[in-house]
Scaffold this active site. Structure first.
Site, mmCIF file in Angstrom:
data_model
loop_
_atom_site.group_PDB
_atom_site.id
_atom_site.type_symbol
_atom_site.label_atom_id
_atom_site.label_comp_id
_atom_site.label_asym_id
_atom_site.label_seq_id
_atom_site.Cartn_x
_atom_site.Cartn_y
_atom_site.Cartn_z
ATOM 1 N N ARG A 1 -16.896 16.434 52.019
ATOM 2 C CA ARG A 1 -17.374 15.469 52.987
ATOM 3 C C ARG A 1 -17.598 14.165 52.227
ATOM 4 N NH1 ARG A 1 -22.666 15.171 55.245
ATOM 5 N NH2 ARG A 1 -23.158 17.094 54.166
ATOM 6 N N LYS B 1 49.144 48.295 39.366
ATOM 7 C CA LYS B 1 49.469 46.888 39.553
ATOM 8 C C LYS B 1 50.933 46.626 39.204
ATOM 9 C CE LYS B 1 48.313 42.153 39.219
ATOM 10 N NZ LYS B 1 47.553 41.034 38.710
ATOM 11 N N GLU C 1 37.966 44.997 38.947
ATOM 12 C CA GLU C 1 39.385 45.043 39.308
ATOM 13 C C GLU C 1 39.934 46.467 39.180
ATOM 14 O OE1 GLU C 1 40.806 42.442 40.614
ATOM 15 O OE2 GLU C 1 39.833 40.639 39.791
ATOM 16 N N HIS D 1 34.182 36.171 38.240
ATOM 17 C CA HIS D 1 35.133 36.556 39.278
ATOM 18 C C HIS D 1 34.920 38.002 39.752
ATOM 19 C CE1 HIS D 1 38.991 36.890 41.340
ATOM 20 N NE2 HIS D 1 39.241 37.973 40.623
ATOM 21 N N GLY E 1 41.644 36.181 30.325
ATOM 22 C CA GLY E 1 42.486 35.635 31.380
ATOM 23 C C GLY E 1 42.686 34.143 31.245
ATOM 24 N N ASP F 1 46.412 32.769 31.197
ATOM 25 C CA ASP F 1 46.900 31.859 32.237
ATOM 26 C C ASP F 1 47.359 30.536 31.640
ATOM 27 O OD1 ASP F 1 46.260 33.760 34.076
ATOM 28 O OD2 ASP F 1 44.990 32.478 35.324
ATOM 29 N N HIS G 1 36.542 35.563 46.930
ATOM 30 C CA HIS G 1 36.894 34.212 46.473
ATOM 31 C C HIS G 1 35.985 33.162 47.082
ATOM 32 C CE1 HIS G 1 41.218 34.893 44.880
ATOM 33 N NE2 HIS G 1 40.341 34.772 43.899
ATOM 34 N N GLU H 1 54.583 38.168 45.810
ATOM 35 C CA GLU H 1 53.477 38.320 46.755
ATOM 36 C C GLU H 1 53.851 37.943 48.184
ATOM 37 O OE1 GLU H 1 49.702 37.195 45.173
ATOM 38 O OE2 GLU H 1 48.764 37.167 47.145
ATOM 39 N N ARG I 1 61.326 23.735 28.721
ATOM 40 C CA ARG I 1 61.762 24.408 29.962
ATOM 41 C C ARG I 1 61.595 25.920 29.907
ATOM 42 N NH1 ARG I 1 66.143 20.706 29.843
ATOM 43 N NH2 ARG I 1 65.672 18.938 31.189
ATOM 44 N N HIS J 1 39.053 40.227 47.776
ATOM 45 C CA HIS J 1 39.222 38.858 47.293
ATOM 46 C C HIS J 1 39.090 37.806 48.387
ATOM 47 C CE1 HIS J 1 40.352 40.795 43.626
ATOM 48 N NE2 HIS J 1 40.609 39.657 43.012
ATOM 49 N N ARG K 1 52.061 43.105 47.534
ATOM 50 C CA ARG K 1 51.217 42.597 46.460
ATOM 51 C C ARG K 1 49.904 42.027 47.007
ATOM 52 N NH1 ARG K 1 52.965 39.037 41.096
ATOM 53 N NH2 ARG K 1 50.861 38.978 40.211
ATOM 54 N N ASN L 1 44.640 42.084 46.646
ATOM 55 C CA ASN L 1 43.608 41.117 47.026
ATOM 56 C C ASN L 1 42.457 41.754 47.782
ATOM 57 O OD1 ASN L 1 44.752 38.791 45.942
ATOM 58 N ND2 ASN L 1 46.246 38.757 47.609
ATOM 59 N N LYS M 1 51.717 35.738 36.739
ATOM 60 C CA LYS M 1 51.147 34.503 37.308
ATOM 61 C C LYS M 1 50.465 33.724 36.189
ATOM 62 C CE LYS M 1 49.825 36.008 41.936
ATOM 63 N NZ LYS M 1 48.643 36.051 42.792
HETATM 64 N N1 LIG Z 1 47.048 35.352 36.409
HETATM 65 C C1 LIG Z 1 46.435 36.226 37.154
HETATM 66 O O1 LIG Z 1 47.040 36.998 37.874
HETATM 67 C C2 LIG Z 1 44.967 36.302 37.095
HETATM 68 C C3 LIG Z 1 44.294 37.372 37.706
HETATM 69 C C4 LIG Z 1 42.899 37.417 37.611
HETATM 70 C C5 LIG Z 1 42.221 36.450 36.909
HETATM 71 N N2 LIG Z 1 42.908 35.417 36.354
HETATM 72 C C6 LIG Z 1 42.231 34.366 35.608
HETATM 73 O O2 LIG Z 1 41.606 34.947 34.455
HETATM 74 C C7 LIG Z 1 40.523 34.124 34.081
HETATM 75 C C8 LIG Z 1 39.323 34.955 33.742
HETATM 76 O O3 LIG Z 1 39.660 35.800 32.660
HETATM 77 P P1 LIG Z 1 38.555 36.540 31.803
HETATM 78 O O4 LIG Z 1 37.585 37.180 32.716
HETATM 79 O O5 LIG Z 1 39.256 37.363 30.838
HETATM 80 O O6 LIG Z 1 37.746 35.331 31.146
HETATM 81 P P2 LIG Z 1 37.850 34.620 29.725
HETATM 82 O O7 LIG Z 1 39.229 34.511 29.251
HETATM 83 O O8 LIG Z 1 37.095 33.364 29.873
HETATM 84 O O9 LIG Z 1 37.067 35.618 28.778
HETATM 85 C C9 LIG Z 1 35.697 35.844 28.987
HETATM 86 C C10 LIG Z 1 34.891 35.603 27.716
HETATM 87 O O10 LIG Z 1 35.042 36.688 26.821
HETATM 88 C C11 LIG Z 1 35.447 36.230 25.537
HETATM 89 N N3 LIG Z 1 36.279 37.279 24.972
HETATM 90 C C12 LIG Z 1 37.527 37.596 25.360
HETATM 91 N N4 LIG Z 1 37.908 38.700 24.694
HETATM 92 C C13 LIG Z 1 36.895 39.066 23.902
HETATM 93 C C14 LIG Z 1 36.724 40.132 22.997
HETATM 94 N N5 LIG Z 1 37.644 41.077 22.832
HETATM 95 N N6 LIG Z 1 35.553 40.189 22.313
HETATM 96 C C15 LIG Z 1 34.585 39.257 22.510
HETATM 97 N N7 LIG Z 1 34.709 38.258 23.372
HETATM 98 C C16 LIG Z 1 35.866 38.165 24.053
HETATM 99 C C17 LIG Z 1 36.138 34.947 25.800
HETATM 100 O O11 LIG Z 1 36.122 34.087 24.681
HETATM 101 C C18 LIG Z 1 35.309 34.385 26.936
HETATM 102 O O12 LIG Z 1 34.152 33.772 26.445
HETATM 103 C C19 LIG Z 1 40.264 33.184 35.219
HETATM 104 O O13 LIG Z 1 40.687 31.893 34.876
HETATM 105 C C20 LIG Z 1 41.116 33.731 36.342
HETATM 106 O O14 LIG Z 1 41.593 32.711 37.195
HETATM 107 C C21 LIG Z 1 44.244 35.332 36.425
HETATM 108 ZN ZN LIG Z 2 40.798 39.347 40.911
#
Ligand SMILES: NC(=O)c1ccc[n+]([C@@H]2O[C@H](COP(=O)([O-])OP(=O)(O)OC[C@H]3O[C@@H](n4cnc5c(N)ncnc54)[C@H](O)[C@@H]3O)[C@@H](O)[C@H]2O)c1
Ligand SMILES: [Zn+2]
Length: 1616
Positions: A892, A251, A191, A288, A112, A116, A276, A261, A127, A272, A265, A269, A149
């Site tokens: 003592r 989703k 999730e 998370h 993620g 993101d 959160h 949202e 742009r 959450h 949508r 949450n 997002k």
């Molecule tokens: N945009 C959205 O709608 C949305 C929704 C939920 C979460 N997020 C965001 O997502 C982020 C969290 O994402 P995450 O949990 O994937 O964390 P992350 O991207 O940090 O990954 C977790 C760890 O796993 C490792 N990794 C990833 N894939 C791997 C694989 N296949 N093999 C071995 N290691 C691997 C990564 O290097 C990292 O160390 C947060 O920043 C959160 O805000 C965004």
């Molecule tokens: Zn979430």
């Protein structure tokens, strides 16, 4: 291009089939992207983890693709910190540098974070350019990659800057999950579970039953690209893919309907809103998904408490989350053990939720489930704060009153034992059976899963989960498909029941086996006796791992039957297991129980009774001669016939609580499903306990109704044997507590007991339940003022009128559900009864509190026990300053009384000597008491007195105990328990000193054995019982203090034991923790590193070396006792030696100490792996009241956390050192180290090594960045080496400094305090200031010498000048308004005239009515305020405290000679010292009276003649003269002067005499004192001047003056 054979499953989003799911998709991804998104440049961005695993595959494919396009890749550091502006800029710079244009396609490969970040880059680069999501974590696959997002974080919060930007494709390659760490997988599962919970019950059920397989799917690596095509896909892969695709589908659907949202949508949450808030506190320690998992359970509980969601649903949700290794409550050890968990107060969480994006205005919104798979509204629902607070809080109280739902009709949760049996019976039976009131637990869930696998039955939920519909298979079972193992987790009953069930599986194929297994814990639980019985009967069962435990491999051959022998003394569940299956054996079964005493016969009877309901009648054989029942059962062959509906009996123990509430509140309650036909013993409670107590009880076969007598009219029972219903005794006890009417006739106890006695017997087994329940009831009832006594097999409760029960009791539940529910009964009538651990009811009645509200009609409120939960309760001392009395123990003669009196004085508390209390009680005295009654009686009495003292003087006292108090275990237990509440201080003194002292003393009985033996015996006990140690370091004290020849010129570096007592006791009680003020007031702070192997060598110079600094660091790893001097290399200094060193240092400085044990790998001398020894030293430091402990974060987490829990008022410096020169200040790795250190430390210390000047800039930026975050901690950041000197200059918190007098520098590149000041000045960070003395005449003032010497020694660029004017006028006005004005001293005659020019006065100056110091203070808005202070009084107090001889414990009376301006300061000083009587002598009575009137709060007695004390009052032990020397005389013929005579010094203890006059040095008063006797210590005017000057300097600069040097120079100037 080679074509690839791939099967993908497509999911559509926003009208396009752009989500493609499958396995091993890399070639497919590259092919699809290059074919459909033509571009000149493809840029793949990933992190180092993912890159190292999966980037090569993409490189290979792109090079194979042979397009004309470029393929670039860029790799960033992993982790949340990469979601930053800096990292975004880095990527953009990379793109720009590589001339990427608008047609670029960006591929985001990673979790993620990458999705993101890279998504946001794509959204704004040129742009907006096209991009593709290739998520590699489960979370990213099912959540973050879907929906468009994108965002980055700033120090102000997560995801605050971003955009909606939809990817062209999302490629879900589930094979990536094979490399993902398990914790990350679970994180994503949260999730997945969330999505199923809000949308799809079928998916949810699949997740429930197939957790083990899903885990297996990611844990078994697929070889040869297995799964790429459907034909090569394993069942596990298929399952995994359908779970992921299913979740994405939901989703995608929701996003399609509501992309931005605005409503629907919202639903994603779920979990959450609360999740959160939890995450905000716990990040980065918890992920998370982990926080959301807890959030989901809590939000489901909110729905439950609103009556919207059933407990079954909450239970299913909780269980499924657990099955995926996710935490389900804040008390999960993974959370509770975090230091950050202290921040999880209800208030804090609500506060964070206040700024949730979903809120509408001030109202909080939560997605409420209405059942599994559906929500209450199609959006989040507004929920009251009170409801959320109640759910979040750990404790509850019931609002007493009449249950509003009376007459109540309710069912209590189903009995666990009956639920398990009914489920199995219905599954084995033929036909459909609706199970009502099933207690859905791990056991039932696991059995359902297993029976489905065995194709023995099918299950469906009805009525929103209230009814389980079982379609029974009539006993037909088959081996699970594909050799699948049946996984039972840790469900014990299920394992026992299913073992026999598996033998019933019919023989289809001899090769096949049924395998049952469980988790690690399950693999240790015994099942041997059952397996042996089945084997003996002909079944083939093999142990796969250890003998006697699961996993088992069971051959499908049917159960042979006929005669089965079973050892039944271990568990009745083995018996039930065979009984339940016996009808399906090939031959009818005769079950013979062997091995003596059969355990838990009632459960066997229950099984037999239930089998009968399902149509099979078991016969128990009897002895033909005696007619006694035998342990032999005959079970006919047959098939169970399912009844259409089976109402599972309510749990009878649980039923006692609502019935008891009816009894105690005088209302009516009917419990369905329990009547006289009940299978459970506790069903007798109504008839056998409530009825005798005066309730009306109506019981039918299946129902029980109880109506209580009017409130307050319950009867005591007399004797009641509760053997058949032991679990209900707690309920009986709470009712007995308020049963004040005598027992019914015939139940009255005939042994003279009180008529209000209820004697409960037959419950001895309750001592070994969840807790010792008998003791628990006794202790907790006592909190409400109820008296009880303990019996061998029960207890007696003495009823008390309801009105006399104590309100506001806080009941501890010992994590025992029955204690909590029993006390709820009392809570319904006694106001403010707090039930401390509300969650412990989860074991049998999770929704008890909701049922109280919704079914019984009593309001329940959440109670926040304390915002410092968890750790604080483990901590020895409460966080804030505590008034808990201090207890002193020790041999003592160790000085307990002396130290105790001083300590009481320091704290402003009362001193109590337990010996004195003893003698008051027993006027014959200790000696005679022992002679008459013996030692044991004395010890007992001593312990009793200790108990009384603690009860009566628990706060605000210093209590000194006799030396032998530790001789009895009872007293030791009392002391140990007390350390949880307040300090128990062991006064330690060298044993030789003690022996000398005792030689002179006779009041106590002789030990009858050598003192040294007594000492050796008690020493370990003292250590075990104390929380702190105070070293009464008399050796050094005597040698310094007593040997000072010229007492009028005590070196300023000599401290008295008084100073140390003040520091120590004010610190450990938290009254005034001795922490460095500059650390929190914005000034720079410094510490001196002591690098001596033996600190005593440095003691003579300590004062010089510490000039300017805020603390002293003891490098414990460098200490070497003299016998080990020549030992080189890693070394562990003995604890005793360390203690001695600290104690010695303590008598030379009151500066806070830093206790550092630096390991070899971090640049010190302590062995790297001596963790145990290191922490022993740390604990010693805390005991000694050392203020700061430097703890390396590389030690184990567990030890660090324990240390933090017990740190009291000391602070932790969490440190990380990397000397390699490779550590980069801008690396993510360091951010992580910082994160850890910040979690543990009150202060963070990070040390690197500079290779070049620029490394210091990186350090500086690092500090600025960390400081900008909301939860920043003070940080020490230093670069080693000469190149790093810059960092030492700019560092602002606790910069380590060296001193020229030190043998070696603690670290290369270290500077002195003065050097750093000079450098700061040159860098423009420390502008030169001007200081003045205002007054006239002042030409001979010592002040310029004093202050300018200090400035020079400290390296400060300031100047102090005389400023002589006739009046306070424009010149002074101009001087104090100038920008470079640093401060001023004010002397005669302007001490009052200056006041109108100032903005405000300090409280001290205000009280004295005179100013001698002006300080310019910078206010928050940058303006300068002029503050008037008075340091004269401080000079006086300090001189007195320092010089008072030990013979004067606490001065009772003081004398002041003179009534001028200085006398005001003197009166104030004496009053501050707590001196009760102040005699005032002045020749003119009128000005003396004016002074008396000016201090109405002070007891000032005017005396007309010197030497006689009014009202026979005590002679003064402190004398302060404020008149000029010339106004006094020793010559009786000099009638112009005040005649001084020896009668002034009549106090037998001696004392201190101060002459404020400063010329000549030897005034008549001081001469007289010298001739009077050695007991009188003398203080000269110049000394007071010096002391007040040091204070002035400190107020102006925040720095300690270099006292020794300043004093030397001033004395030289004065003498010339
Ligand atoms: N945009 C959205 O709608 C949305 C929704 C939920 C979460 N997020 C965001 O997502 C982020 C969290 O994402 P995450 O949990 O994937 O964390 P992350 O991207 O940090 O990954 C977790 C760890 O796993 C490792 N990794 C990833 N894939 C791997 C694989 N296949 N093999 C071995 N290691 C691997 C990564 O290097 C990292 O160390 C947060 O920043 C959160 O805000 C965004
Ligand atoms: Zn979430």
């Amino acid at each position: 291009m080679a074509s690839v054979d791939v099967d993908v499953r497509k999911v559509s989003i926003l009208g396009k089939e752009s989500i493609h799911c499958g396995f091993h998709l890399v070639p497919y991804i590259v092919k699809t992207v290059t074919a459909t998104l033509p571009s000149s440049t493809y840029v793949l961005i990933t992190d180092t983890h993912v890159g190292s695993l999966h980037l090569p595959a993409f490189q290979t494919e792109f090079s194979r693709a042979q397009t004309n396009s470029r393929f670039l890749s860029y790799v960033v550091s992993p982790g949340e910190t990469s979601k930053s502006r800096e990292c975004k800029a880095e990527i953009e710079d990379f793109l720009l540098l590589n001339k990427c244009t608008r047609d670029t396609v960006i591929l985001a490969l990673g979790g993620g974070v990458i999705g993101d970040l890279v998504g946001f880059v794509a959204a704004t680069f040129m742009r907006g350019v096209r991009f593709v999501q290739i998520p590699t974590t489960l979370l990213a696959m099912v959540d973050s990659s879907v929906g468009g997002k994108t965002a980055i974080d700033t120090p102000h919060g997560k995801n605050l800057i971003g955009a909606f930007w939809q990817p062209e494709y999302i490629f879900i390659d589930a094979a990536f999950l094979e490399t993902l760490p398990a914790r990350e997988f679970s994180n994503g599962m949260a999730e997945v579970i969330k999505t199923a919970a809000i949308w799809n019950e079928k998916e949810f059920a699949a997740l429930e039953s197939r957790a083990a397989e899903i885990f297996a799917a990611i844990q078994t690596p697929s070889t040869n690209f297995a799964g790429r095509t459907e034909s090569t896909r394993s069942a596990a892969q298929e399952l995994l893919l359908s779970v992921i695709a299913g979740s994405i589908g939901v989703k995608a659907h929701i996003v399609t309907i509501d992309e931005r949202e605005t409503g629907l949508r919202n639903l994603v949450n779920f979990g959450h809103t609360i999740g959160h808030a939890i995450e905000a506190v716990l990040t980065p320690a918890m992920l998370h998904g982990e926080c959301v998992a807890v959030g989901m359970v809590l939000e489901a509980e909110v729905a439950r408490s609103l009556g919207i969601l059933s407990q079954v649903a909450v239970g299913r949700l909780t269980r499924v989350l657990k099955a995926y290794n996710l935490p389900v409550s804040l008390s999960d050890p993974r959370i509770a053990s975090l230091p950050a968990a202290r921040g999880l107060s209800v208030t804090k969480l609500l506060d964070i939720m206040r700024i949730d994006k979903k809120n509408s205005g001030a109202q909080k919104k939560i997605v409420l489930l209405s059942r599994i798979g559906a929500t209450y509204e199609q959006k989040a629902t507004v929920v009251d704060d009170a409801v959320i607070a109640k759910t979040l809080s750990d404790a509850v109280k019931i609002v007493p009153g009449t249950p509003s739902k009376s007459p109540i009709r309710m069912a209590t949760p189903g009995s666990k034992s009956i639920s398990n049996r009914a489920l199995l019976l219905a599954a084995l039976g033929s036909g459909t059976c609706r199970l009502r009131n099933l207690l859905h637990s791990d056991d039932t869930q696991v059995m359902m899963n297993a029976l489905v696998e065995l194709k023995g039955a099918t299950f469906d939920w009805e009525d929103g989960g209230e009814t389980l519909v079982v379609s029974g298979g009539g006993g037909a079972l088959s081996v699970p498909k594909d050799n699948k193992e049946i996984y039972l987790g840790n469900a014990g009953t299920a394992a026992r029941f299913l073992t026999t069930v598996c033998t019933l599986v019919g023989a289809a194929n001899v090769e096949q086996r049924t395998i049952i297994t469980g988790n690690a814990r399950m693999k240790q639980r015994p099942i041997g006796p059952l397996v042996e019985a089945l084997r003996a009967n002909g079944s083939t069962i093999d142990y796969i791992e250890s003998q006697g435990c699961l996993p088992l491999s069971i051959a499908p051959a049917g159960l042979k039957g006929s005669h089965i022998r079973l050892a039944a003394s271990v568990s009745s569940q083995y018996v039930s297991s065979i009984l339940l299956c016996a009808p399906y054996a090939t031959e009818s079964v005769t079950l013979e129980l062997t091995g003596g005493q059969v355990i838990s016969q009632p459960y066997i009877d229950m099984t037999i009774a239930m089998m009968k309901t399902f149509g099979v009648v078991v016969e128990r054989l009897t002895d033909s001669e005696t007619g006694q029942p035998l342990d032999v059962y005959r079970i006919p062959k047959g098939t169970y016939t399912n009844p259409a509906v089976y109402n599972i009996e309510s749990d009878a123990s649980s039923a006692t609580y609502p019935l008891a509430i009816a009894a105690i509140t005088g209302t009516t309650c009917t419990i369905e499903n329990i009547g006289y036909g009940s299978l459970q013993g506790d069903a007798r409670f109504a008839k056998e306990v409530l009825e005798p107590m005066g309730c009306e009880v109506v019981q039918t076969e299946t129902e029980t109704t109880v109506t209580g007598p009017p409130v307050g009219q319950l009867r005591a029972i007399g004797l009641v044997d509760m053997e058949p219903m032991t679990d209900a005794f707690l309920t009986a006890s709470v009712l007995a507590a308020v049963a004040t009417r005598p027992p019914k006739d015939g139940r009255v106890l005939k042994d003279g007991s009180k008529p209000t006695t209820t004697r409960i017997i037959g419950i001895a087994n309750q001592r070994v339940k969840e807790c010792n329940r008998i003791k628990a009831m006794i202790d907790e009832l006592a909190k409400l003022g109820v008296e009880t006594s303990e019996l061998d097999d029960g207890l007696e409760v003495y009823g008390k009128p309801l009105a006399e029960l104590k309100e506001g009791a806080s009941v501890h539940c010992y994590d025992d559900h029955r204690v909590a529910m029993a006390f709820s009964v009392l809570g319904s009538v006694v106001k403010d009864t707090i039930i401390e651990e509300k969650r412990c009811v989860e074991k049998t009645w999770p929704n008890w509190w909701d049922d109280l509200l919704n079914k019984i009609g009593l309001d329940v409120e959440g109670v926040e026990l304390s915002s410092v939960q968890g750790l604080a309760s483990a901590s020895r001392l409460v966080e804030d300053s505590s008034r808990a009395s201090v207890i002193l123990i020790g041999m003592r003669g160790s000085g307990k009384t002396f130290i105790g009196e001083l300590a009481a004085n320091a704290l402003g508390w009362q001193f109590i000597d337990a010996d004195v209390v003893f003698e008051k009680k027993h006027p014959i005295g200790v000696r005679q008491f022992v002679q008459q009654n013996g030692w044991p009686a004395f010890r007992e009495e001593e312990t009793a007195i200790l108990q009384e003292l603690l009860a009566q003087h628990g706060e605000g006292h210093v209590i000194s105990l006799g030396g032998g108090i530790v001789e009895t275990p009872a007293a030791r237990d009392l002391l140990k328990a007390y350390t949880k509440k307040g300090p128990v201080v062991h006064i330690v003194r060298e044993i030789d000193e003690v022996i000398t002292y005792l030689g002179e003393e006779t009041a106590r009985p002789a030990y009858g054995e050598p003192v040294i033996d007594v000492f050796k015996r008690r020493e370990p006990w003292f250590a075990e019982c104390c929380s702190h140690e105070f070293v009464n370091y008399t050796g050094v004290l005597n040698s310094i203090e007593a040997s000072v020849e010229d007492d009028s010129k005590l070196a300023p570096s000599v401290l008295s034991v008084r100073d140390e007592v003040f520091r120590f006791f004010q610190h450990i009680t938290g009254l005034q923790p001795n922490l460095a003020p500059n650390l929190t007031n914005g000034r720079r702070s410094y510490f001196l590193c002591l690098t001596y192997p033996d600190i005593t060598l440095a003691l003579p110079h300590i004062e010089k070396m510490t000039a300017g600094v805020d603390a002293v660091e003891v490098r414990v790893d460098l200490l070497r006792s003299s016998k080990d001097y020549d030992k080189l290399g890693p070394y562990i200094p003995p604890t005793a030696y360390v203690t001695e060193q600290i104690a010695a240092l303590r008598h030379k400085t009151t500066l806070p100490l830093i206790f550092t044990v630096r390991t070899a790998s971090q640049g010190g001398q302590f062995p790297d792996h001596a963790e145990k020894e290191a922490f022993e030293l740390f604990v010693t430091a805390i005991r000694l009241g050392v203020e700061y402990i430097d703890v390396e974060i590389s030690w184990s987490e567990k030890n660090i956390r324990n240390l933090i829990a017990g740190k009291g008022h000391s602070q932790i410096i969490a440190s990380w050192h990397d000397w390699s020169g490779n550590m980069r200040w801008d690396s993510k790795a360091l951010d992580e180290k910082y994160g850890v250190a910040r979690e543990y430390g009150d202060i963070v210390k990070i040390v690197g090594k500079a290779n070049r000047l620029e490394d210091n800039f990186a350090l500086h930026n690092f500090v600025l960045r960390q400081r900008a975050t909301s939860d920043a901690k003070p940080i020490i950041a230093i670069n080693m080496g000469v190149e790093g000197q810059m960092s030492r200059i700019l560092n602002s918190t606790f910069s380590p400094v060296t001193h020229n007098l030190l043998p070696t520098k603690a670290a290369p590149g270290q500077l002195t305090f003065a050097q750093i000041q000079t450098a700061l000045h040159l860098l423009g960070q420390l502008p030169a200031k001007k200081f003045y003395l205002f007054g006239t005449p002042i030409a001979h003032s010592m002040s310029p010498t004093l202050h300018n010497t200090a400035f020079e020694v400290l390296g400060l660029p300031h100047k102090y000048e005389l400023f002589e004017t006739e009046t306070v006028g424009d010149e002074i006005r101009a001087a104090i308004a100038a920008p470079n004005f640093g401060g001023a001293s004010v002397t005669i005659p302007f001490k009052r005239d200056i006041i109108p020019l100032l903005d405000r006065l300090s409280p001290d100056a205000e009280a004295i009515g005179a100013v001698n110091t002006v300080i310019p203070v910078l206010t928050a808005d940058g303006a300068v305020q002029l503050v008037g202070e008075n340091t004269d009084w401080r000079g006086i107090t300090h001189s007195i405290r320092r010089s008072l001889p030990p013979s004067v414990l606490k001065p009772e009376a003081a004398l002041i000679i003179g009534a001028g301006g200085t006398s005001r300061a003197a009166i104030y000083a004496l009053w501050k010292l707590g001196i009760e009587t102040i005699y005032l002598f002045n020749r003119t009575a009128s000005s003396a009276h004016a002074l008396v009137n000016a201090f109405p709060d002070v007891n000032i007695k005017f005396i007309a003649a010197l030497g006689a004390w009014p009202d026979n009052g005590p002679a003064p032990t402190v004398i302060v003269s404020t008149v000029p020397a010339s106004a006094t005389s020793l010559d009786s013929s000099n009638s112009d002067a005040i005649l001084l005579t020896k009668s002034l010094f009549s106090a037998p203890t001696g004392g201190v005499v101060i002459d404020m006059a400063y010329k000549p040095a030897e005034t008549p008063l001081l001469v007289l004192a010298r001739n009077t006797g050695a007991q009188w210590r003398r203080v000269k005017g110049v000394e007071v001047l010096l002391e007040q000057g040091y204070h002035q300097l400190h107020l102006w600069t925040g720095r300690q003056a270099p006292k020794t040097i300043v004093a030397e120079r001033v004395w030289t100037a004065y003498s010339s």
